[in-house]
Motif scaffolding. Structure first.
Motif, PDB file in Angstrom:
ATOM      1  N   ARG A   1       0.834  -1.202   0.000  1.00  0.00           N
ATOM      2  CA  ARG A   1       0.000   0.000   0.000  1.00  0.00           C
ATOM      3  C   ARG A   1       0.870   1.254   0.000  1.00  0.00           C
ATOM      4  O   ARG A   1       0.573   2.241  -0.673  1.00  0.00           O
ATOM      5  CB  ARG A   1      -0.945  -0.006   1.207  1.00  0.00           C
TER       6      ARG A   1
ATOM      7  N   ASP B   1       0.718   4.140  -2.758  1.00  0.00           N
ATOM      8  CA  ASP B   1       0.411   5.506  -2.303  1.00  0.00           C
ATOM      9  C   ASP B   1       1.493   6.489  -2.746  1.00  0.00           C
ATOM     10  O   ASP B   1       1.184   7.580  -3.230  1.00  0.00           O
ATOM     11  CB  ASP B   1       0.278   5.546  -0.775  1.00  0.00           C
ATOM     12  N   LEU B   2       2.751   6.124  -2.564  1.00  0.00           N
ATOM     13  CA  LEU B   2       3.841   7.034  -2.934  1.00  0.00           C
ATOM     14  C   LEU B   2       3.827   7.304  -4.442  1.00  0.00           C
ATOM     15  O   LEU B   2       3.955   8.445  -4.875  1.00  0.00           O
ATOM     16  CB  LEU B   2       5.200   6.436  -2.521  1.00  0.00           C
TER      17      LEU B   2
ATOM     18  N   SER C   1       1.288   7.038  -6.466  1.00  0.00           N
ATOM     19  CA  SER C   1       0.082   7.801  -6.801  1.00  0.00           C
ATOM     20  C   SER C   1       0.234   9.275  -6.470  1.00  0.00           C
ATOM     21  O   SER C   1      -0.366  10.129  -7.111  1.00  0.00           O
ATOM     22  CB  SER C   1      -1.129   7.250  -6.044  1.00  0.00           C
ATOM     23  N   ARG C   2       1.061   9.577  -5.461  1.00  0.00           N
ATOM     24  CA  ARG C   2       1.282  10.977  -5.089  1.00  0.00           C
ATOM     25  C   ARG C   2       2.355  11.616  -5.958  1.00  0.00           C
ATOM     26  O   ARG C   2       2.756  12.751  -5.710  1.00  0.00           O
ATOM     27  CB  ARG C   2       1.676  11.065  -3.611  1.00  0.00           C
ATOM     28  N   GLY C   3       2.857  10.874  -6.959  1.00  0.00           N
ATOM     29  CA  GLY C   3       3.775  11.486  -7.921  1.00  0.00           C
ATOM     30  C   GLY C   3       5.232  11.181  -7.684  1.00  0.00           C
ATOM     31  O   GLY C   3       6.100  11.677  -8.393  1.00  0.00           O
ATOM     32  N   ASP C   4       5.532  10.354  -6.675  1.00  0.00           N
ATOM     33  CA  ASP C   4       6.923  10.035  -6.408  1.00  0.00           C
ATOM     34  C   ASP C   4       7.324   8.825  -7.239  1.00  0.00           C
ATOM     35  O   ASP C   4       7.225   7.684  -6.808  1.00  0.00           O
ATOM     36  CB  ASP C   4       7.107   9.738  -4.916  1.00  0.00           C
TER      37      ASP C   4
ATOM     38  N   GLU D   1       6.944   5.258   5.153  1.00  0.00           N
ATOM     39  CA  GLU D   1       5.504   5.361   4.877  1.00  0.00           C
ATOM     40  C   GLU D   1       4.745   4.170   5.478  1.00  0.00           C
ATOM     41  O   GLU D   1       3.636   4.330   5.996  1.00  0.00           O
ATOM     42  CB  GLU D   1       5.273   5.419   3.351  1.00  0.00           C
TER      43      GLU D   1
ATOM     44  N   THR E   1      -7.333   6.366 -14.246  1.00  0.00           N
ATOM     45  CA  THR E   1      -7.139   7.122 -13.011  1.00  0.00           C
ATOM     46  C   THR E   1      -5.695   7.629 -12.940  1.00  0.00           C
ATOM     47  O   THR E   1      -4.794   7.020 -13.515  1.00  0.00           O
ATOM     48  CB  THR E   1      -7.389   6.223 -11.785  1.00  0.00           C
TER      49      THR E   1
ATOM     50  N   GLU F   1      -3.764   7.377 -10.502  1.00  0.00           N
ATOM     51  CA  GLU F   1      -3.022   6.300  -9.854  1.00  0.00           C
ATOM     52  C   GLU F   1      -2.590   5.235 -10.881  1.00  0.00           C
ATOM     53  O   GLU F   1      -1.441   4.814 -10.918  1.00  0.00           O
ATOM     54  CB  GLU F   1      -3.918   5.669  -8.793  1.00  0.00           C
TER      55      GLU F   1
ATOM     56  N   ALA G   1       0.137   6.570 -13.173  1.00  0.00           N
ATOM     57  CA  ALA G   1       1.423   6.653 -12.483  1.00  0.00           C
ATOM     58  C   ALA G   1       2.034   5.258 -12.314  1.00  0.00           C
ATOM     59  O   ALA G   1       3.247   5.078 -12.488  1.00  0.00           O
ATOM     60  CB  ALA G   1       1.257   7.323 -11.122  1.00  0.00           C
TER      61      ALA G   1
END
Lengths: 194, 194
Positions: free
Chosen positions: B19, B23-24, B26-29, B40, B96, B98, B101
Motif C-alpha cells: 500500500r 500511495d507514494l 500515486s502521489r507522484g513520487d 511510509e 485514473t 493512480e 502513475a
C-alpha cells in the motif's frame, strides 16, 4: 524560445546542453536534474533555467531534437515503401539502449496533454508521408491509425523489454495496409473522434 | 518469495508495504526509495531488503499485486463479451491518475526481459479468456495479437497523455475481431516468432 543562430555561442550552448541530457539519460540517469546537466555540459545552471524554464521542458526539447536528427522523411514514391523505410528507422532508433532510455524518459517527462504528441511527431515526419500518399490517391491510413497499429506495439515492446523479432516493423506495416485495402464491414463510431 | 499466511503478521507487513508503494507512486513520487517506503509503511527497511531484495523487485511486486486486485477474469460465454468486459476494466484502471502513475513506473522499474511481460499478464488473466474461446472453437487471437492490437494502443495513449475517447477500447476489440474473421491473404512470416 528563440532559435539560436547556427554556429553562434548560443547555438554551441544549446548543442552542448542537448548532448549532456542525452548522455546522462543514456548512462541510465532517468531522473536527471538541471544542476547535473549544467555540470555535464560545463555551463551555468542559470543559463539553463533562463532558456528552458523547467527540467521537463529541457528534457522534452533535448529528446525531440535528438529524435529529429535521427529520423528521415522517406520519399520512395509509394506509401508502402515510405512506411517500410520509416519503420526501419524507428526500429533502429528504439533498438539501442540510448533510444530505449530516451523513450522511457519521454513517458515520464511531462503531464501536459499534447506535448508528448508533439514529440511523437519527431519519430519522423509521418504526416508528410501520409499527405503525399493521399495526393497519389493511395487511400492512406490516418495518423491515429499509424500511431495505434504501428508505433504503439513497437514502443510498448521497447518499453517493457519484450522481444522485437526481426521483421516485426514490416509485419505491422503490412497488417495495417492489408486492413486498409478492405471495405469496412460496419461504420466505425470512434474513427471521427480520434 | 514465499507466500505469507493470510492474516498473519507477515501478511500485514506485505499489505502495508504494498500500500505504501502504491500511495507514494500515486502521489507522484516515481523514483521511490526503499527507505521512503519503509517510513511510509512504518516498518524497518531491513525487513524490506530481506523480503524483496531490491527496490525494483519491490515496485514490480507491489504494482502487480495492485493490478491483480483490480482485474477480473470475465466469463460471459463469448470471446467478444469477455474481451469487451476485460478492456472496460483496463480502461477504468488506466484512466485514473493512480493507474497512469503505476503504468509509468512499471516501464522504468526493470530491465530484465520477461519481468514486465509477467506484469502485463496482471492486466487481467487474458490467457484464460483466450483458452476458453479456443475450446468453444471461436478462433481467438493470440496473446501477442491482444497485446499489439488492444493493450499497446491504450497504454501508449495513457503513457503520453493522448486523448482516449469514449468507446475507444471497444473500437480496438472490434477491429481485432474483424480482422481475425477474415481469411489471411498471405502467409505471415513473423506470426510464428512472436
Amino acid at each position: 524560445m528563440s532559435t539560436p543562430r547556427p554556429g553562434g555561442r548560443s547555438a554551441r550552448v544549446v548543442a552542448s546542453v542537448h548532448r549532456a541530457v542525452v548522455d546522462l539519460i543514456s548512462r541510465g540517469d532517468l531522473d536527471i536534474t538541471i544542476s547535473a546537466v549544467a555540470h555535464e555540459a560545463g555551463v551555468n545552471p542559470t543559463s539553463i533555467y533562463r532558456r528552458w524554464g523547467t527540467r521537463d521542458q529541457l528534457v522534452l526539447d533535448a529528446t525531440a531534437a535528438h529524435l529529429r536528427r535521427n529520423s528521415s522523411t522517406p520519399d520512395t514514391g509509394s506509401l508502402r515503401g515510405d512506411l517500410l523505410d520509416w519503420i526501419a528507422d524507428v526500429e533502429h532508433n528504439l533498438g539501442t539502449p540510448e533510444g530505449r532510455a530516451l523513450l522511457r524518459t519521454l513517458t515520464t517527462a511531462d503531464d501536459s496533454p499534447g506535448h508528448a504528441r508533439d514529440v511523437l511527431r519527431h519519430f519522423g515526419d509521418i504526416t508528410t508521408v501520409l499527405d503525399r500518399a493521399g495526393q497519389r490517391q493511395e487511400n492512406p491510413p490516418t495518423p491515429d491509425q499509424v500511431l495505434d497499429r504501428i508505433l504503439a506495439p513497437l514502443t510498448l515492446r521497447t518499453l517493457f523489454d519484450l522481444p522485437v523479432p526481426e521483421g516485426y516493423g514490416r509485419h505491422l506495416v503490412e497488417g495495417l495496409l492489408a486492413s486498409a485495402s478492405k471495405v469496412p464491414e460496419q461504420p466505425d463510431p470512434v474513427a471521427g473522434h480520434i
